[in-house]
Design an enzyme around this catalytic site. Structure first.
Site, PDB file in Angstrom:
ATOM      1  N   SER A  49       1.030  -1.472   0.062  1.00 43.00           N
ATOM      2  CA  SER A  49      -0.083   0.184   0.028  1.00 43.00           C
ATOM      3  C   SER A  49       0.820   1.269   0.147  1.00 43.00           C
ATOM      4  O   SER A  49       1.826   1.580   0.413  1.00 43.00           O
ATOM      5  CB  SER A  49      -0.786   0.124   0.997  1.00 43.00           C
ATOM      6  OG  SER A  49      -2.059  -1.184   0.846  1.00 43.00           O
ATOM      7  N   LEU A  76       2.043  -0.171   7.623  1.00 40.03           N
ATOM      8  CA  LEU A  76       2.052   0.532   6.496  1.00 40.03           C
ATOM      9  C   LEU A  76       3.504   1.265   5.708  1.00 40.03           C
ATOM     10  O   LEU A  76       3.662   2.160   5.442  1.00 40.03           O
ATOM     11  CB  LEU A  76       1.524   1.872   6.121  1.00 40.03           C
ATOM     12  CG  LEU A  76      -0.657   1.617   6.807  1.00 40.03           C
ATOM     13  CD1 LEU A  76      -1.583   2.340   6.570  1.00 40.03           C
ATOM     14  CD2 LEU A  76      -0.945   0.360   5.211  1.00 40.03           C
ATOM     15  N   ASN A 124      -7.298   0.602  -0.121  1.00 41.12           N
ATOM     16  CA  ASN A 124      -6.581   0.106   1.308  1.00 41.12           C
ATOM     17  C   ASN A 124      -7.572   0.902   2.268  1.00 41.12           C
ATOM     18  O   ASN A 124      -7.143   1.639   3.619  1.00 41.12           O
ATOM     19  CB  ASN A 124      -4.947  -0.020   1.791  1.00 41.12           C
ATOM     20  CG  ASN A 124      -4.999  -0.468   2.846  1.00 41.12           C
ATOM     21  OD1 ASN A 124      -6.257  -1.080   4.071  1.00 41.12           O
ATOM     22  ND2 ASN A 124      -3.936  -0.776   3.355  1.00 41.12           N
ATOM     23  N   CYS A 127      -6.579  -1.732   6.141  1.00 43.97           N
ATOM     24  CA  CYS A 127      -5.672  -1.983   7.407  1.00 43.97           C
ATOM     25  C   CYS A 127      -6.338  -1.536   8.810  1.00 43.97           C
ATOM     26  O   CYS A 127      -6.663  -0.845   9.597  1.00 43.97           O
ATOM     27  CB  CYS A 127      -4.855  -0.889   7.310  1.00 43.97           C
ATOM     28  SG  CYS A 127      -2.694  -1.412   8.464  1.00 43.97           S
ATOM     29  N   THR A 189      -6.811  -8.068   7.077  1.00 49.74           N
ATOM     30  CA  THR A 189      -6.664  -9.108   8.670  1.00 49.74           C
ATOM     31  C   THR A 189      -7.884  -8.837   9.713  1.00 49.74           C
ATOM     32  O   THR A 189      -8.512  -7.696   9.224  1.00 49.74           O
ATOM     33  CB  THR A 189      -5.671  -9.091   8.870  1.00 49.74           C
ATOM     34  OG1 THR A 189      -5.212  -7.129   9.332  1.00 49.74           O
ATOM     35  CG2 THR A 189      -4.524  -9.391   7.562  1.00 49.74           C
ATOM     36  N   GLY A 213      -4.156 -16.143   7.188  1.00 47.57           N
ATOM     37  CA  GLY A 213      -3.914 -17.309   6.844  1.00 47.57           C
ATOM     38  C   GLY A 213      -5.253 -17.690   6.942  1.00 47.57           C
ATOM     39  O   GLY A 213      -6.340 -17.345   7.350  1.00 47.57           O
ATOM     40  N   GLY A 240      -6.373 -15.785   3.981  1.00 52.58           N
ATOM     41  CA  GLY A 240      -6.519 -17.753   4.270  1.00 52.58           C
ATOM     42  C   GLY A 240      -6.595 -18.260   2.813  1.00 52.58           C
ATOM     43  O   GLY A 240      -6.552 -20.026   3.329  1.00 52.58           O
ATOM     44  N   GLY A 261      -2.184 -14.435   0.101  1.00 48.50           N
ATOM     45  CA  GLY A 261      -1.560 -13.137   0.650  1.00 48.50           C
ATOM     46  C   GLY A 261      -0.586 -15.020   1.791  1.00 48.50           C
ATOM     47  O   GLY A 261       1.199 -14.726   1.394  1.00 48.50           O
TER      48      GLY A 261
END
Lengths: 295, 255
Positions: A49, A76, A124, A127, A189, A213, A240, A261
């Protein structure tokens, strides 16, 4: 297992080599790293980002592997406008510029630097560990709409990445849609933390962070499912995904493509590995399964 | 993905190596290959990559905020360790080790394992030479100091040019300031044996486990933390090595 047809995919105004996209913030600090991931089979890549000013990020620890996931608070870090030089050699590739800012104007300013060359933007708004940025503003539908409008005005495909840390993600998805988004990326996330028992303090330098994840896959799946009902935009599932089965499941929930990711932690060749079992000459068209679990 | 929470260790011993370099011994050892590193967490300050100088020690030079915190530790203090990470060295045949300054730290375990035939140790001045006494007992030790206060007067590359036949070694392991390492890579390349060089690189790191990309090097995007930190000379010929690196924000800077 269900397999899909191979070939270029058109999603949210962008043409990708396949359905598997490198997620923002993972191996995206340099253009060379993004180029490597494209060579390793990513259908498209999203950059780190980029914001209005260079940032060094939080002090460490910044990332802690967990059982079944990763906990991170990078903060970031980004070179701001200098990033233009990183990606000049990738001009013909599906490189999506991830943008963050604290206001709609800041989103617009960063977008303006890349407007001549970018194939697409990803905002984004999600975050979970940077004060005044990301999820701090991405939970407010009015701001999400305003930021989206500001960037979509450049006439370049604009994807909006949402936070799962809200009560009703459908409301935020609709705000992005009203602002002119061309696709929704769900999700960033899930906020979380860990504490070092021996040191009696949070293990992340920033204390709090975001979890990614396999441990968040069911959360991401539910968000995609809700957004498929709430919006009419294409959805890119993120959270994930680490196997071909995960890709199919995301598609059945409503995703037209996925982002990957954290799975690079176990294997940087994850894109080729998933593609090997996801695609077959006699595979289905993705359209046949996208959203089929809503019937 | 499995639990990678920092292991909390207690400082058992502090050794003053030089006026600016200290060795910190932990209360328990890690299972390492020479050349591997760990992420060292100074609580409340930062987390930084450090090469293991032995299974239970790191050797730190004070250069910034985090290393200042580490060199100020006292016996009984605690810190967090994630690791060991990275590939480490792959010694084969006759081995030459070349260290500059605190770059001796990740090379020392090779010498301790008895696999180094010749060890070239460089420092700015005599009192900054690190591990010279134990190394003299472990290998054929050659010393260079910039100011001539001990050994050869000049850089380690001067010793190479005057005393060493690089092509007689099968593996040349190197760690030190980047321009020193570049000088050695140039000499190996000129001799057509860049592939015999193994260079331990240093880049700004955040995650240490190959995910964030902050330590990726141009032009191939190799990750210093996961694909390295040790690279063969042919891997880093025609790369950013010796030309530039990136800071915490990702902006390019001179080495």
């Amino acid at each position: 297992m269900i397999t899909l047809q191979k070939g270029p995919v058109h999603i949210g105004g962008i043409t990708l080599h396949n359905h598997l996209i490198l997620a923002a913030g993972v191996l995206g600090t340099t253009g060379a790293s993004l180029g490597r991931m494209l060579r390793l089979g990513a259908g498209g890549v999203v950059t780190k980002s980029i914001g209005p000013e260079p940032k060094a990020g939080h002090s460490g620890p910044c990332l802690i592997p967990l059982n079944g996931g990763l906990l991170n608070a990078m903060g970031l870090p980004n070179p701001s406008r200098d990033y233009l030089d990183e990606i000049t050699h990738l001009r013909d590739e599906p490189v999506i510029i991830s943008i963050f800012g604290g206001t709609p104007e800041e989103f617009g300013e960063v977008a303006s630097w890349f407007a001549d060359t970018a194939v697409g933007f990803e905002l984004n708004l999600s975050c979970p560990h940077a004060e005044g940025y990301g999820a701090a503003i991405g939970a407010d539908p009015a701001i999400v709409r305003a930021c989206t409008e500001e960037v979509a005005a450049y006439g370049i495909p604009t994807w909006v990445k949402l936070t799962p840390n809200v009560t009703d993600i459908g409301v935020i998805g609709r705000a992005a849609e009203e602002g002119g988004a061309s696709a929704i990326v769900a999700v960033n996330t899930v906020r979380g933390m860990r504490i070092s028992i021996d040191l009696r303090r949070p293990v992340l330098g920033n204390r709090f962070g975001g979890i990614s994840g396999p441990m968040i896959f069911p959360i991401a799946l539910r968000c995609v499912y809700d957004l498929y009902d709430a919006c009419s935009l294409p959805i890119i599932g993120c959270g994930g995904v680490s196997s071909a089965e995960d890709v199919i499941e995301m598609m059945m929930a409503g995703a037209s493509a996925v982002q990957i990711g954290s799975a690079v932690y176990d294997d940087i060749a994850i894109f080729e590995q998933i593609a090997a079992s996801l695609y077959a000459d006699d595979g289905l068209a993705a359209d046949e399964i996208v959203g089929c679990a809503h019937a | 993905m499995h639990d990678g929470m920092p292991v909390v260790v207690t400082v058992r011993e502090i050794i003053d190596e030089t006026p600016t370099i200290r060795t910190i011994r932990f209360d328990h050892p890690f299972s390492i290959r020479p050349g591997q590193f760990c992420m060292v967490w100074a609580p409340g300050v930062d987390e930084i990559p450090m090469g293991y100088s032995s299974p239970d020690t790191i050797t730190v030079q004070r250069v910034g905020e985090a290393t200042a915190a580490l060199t100020s530790l006292a016996v009984g203090d605690r810190l967090g360790i994630r690791g060991p990470f990275g590939n480490g060295f792959s010694p084969e045949g006759r081995l030459l080790a070349i260290a500059g300054g605190v770059g001796v730290a990740p090379l020392y375990p090779l010498a301790a394992a008895g696999v180094v035939e010749t060890f070239i140790l460089g420092a700015r001045t005599a009192e900054e030479l690190t591990f010279a006494t134990p190394l003299a007992a472990l290998a054929d030790l050659r010393i260079a100091t910039d100011d001539g206060t001990a050994g050869y007067h000049g850089f380690v590359t001067g010793i190479i040019d005057e005393e060493i036949d690089l092509s007689s070694y099968d593996t040349i392991c190197v760690c030190g300031p980047e321009m020193m390492m570049k000088g050695i890579l140039d000499r190996l390349d000129a001799a057509g044996i860049a592939g015999r060089g193994q260079f331990s690189l240093h880049r700004y790191m955040k995650c240490g486990v190959g995910v964030c990309g902050s330590c990726s090097i141009d032009p191939d995007g190799l990750r210093v933390c996961k694909d390295g930190p040790v690279f063969t000379g042919d891997q880093i010929l025609n790369s950013e090595f010796g030309v530039y690196s990136r800071d915490a924000s990702g902006r390019k800077k001179r080495p």
